[in-house]
Scaffold this motif. Structure first.
Motif: not given
Length: 97
Positions: A2-6, A8-10
């Motif tokens: 899991t990256d940081t963008a995922d 944040e979206r979650g």
């Protein structure tokens, strides 16, 4: 992985769900007016011609919101196989009769 963008979206989606289910004020509008100052923009939401709430936005947030709304509309129109009309188009059509 899991990256940081995922993440944040979650978190953003979880916050939206919590707002919709919780006590966050909700407004219905069937009309609106827009304007701006030298530093910000605003939207006055109305119901049957009566002001209900005001949304103040930075210019950056205004443009981002515009892009997000346009994407949402395109997705809905594609999914439904129809084109929505605008209030301006309805008013123009009704005034021709």
């Amino acid at each position: 992985m899991t990256d940081t963008a995922d993440v944040e979206r979650g978190a953003e989606q979880a916050a939206m769900v919590a707002a919709l289910r919780g006590t966050t004020p909700k407004v219905y509008a069937n009309g609106f007016g827009v304007g701006h100052t030298n530093t910000d923009a605003f939207v006055v939401f109305m119901t049957n011609g009566a002001p209900q709430s005001v949304l103040n936005l930075s210019f950056e947030s205004l443009k981002t919101l515009s892009q997000e709304l346009n994407g949402l509309i395109q997705s809905l129109e594609t999914g439904l196989g129809t084109q929505f009309v605008t209030a301006t188009q309805v008013e123009s059509s009704m005034s021709k009769k």
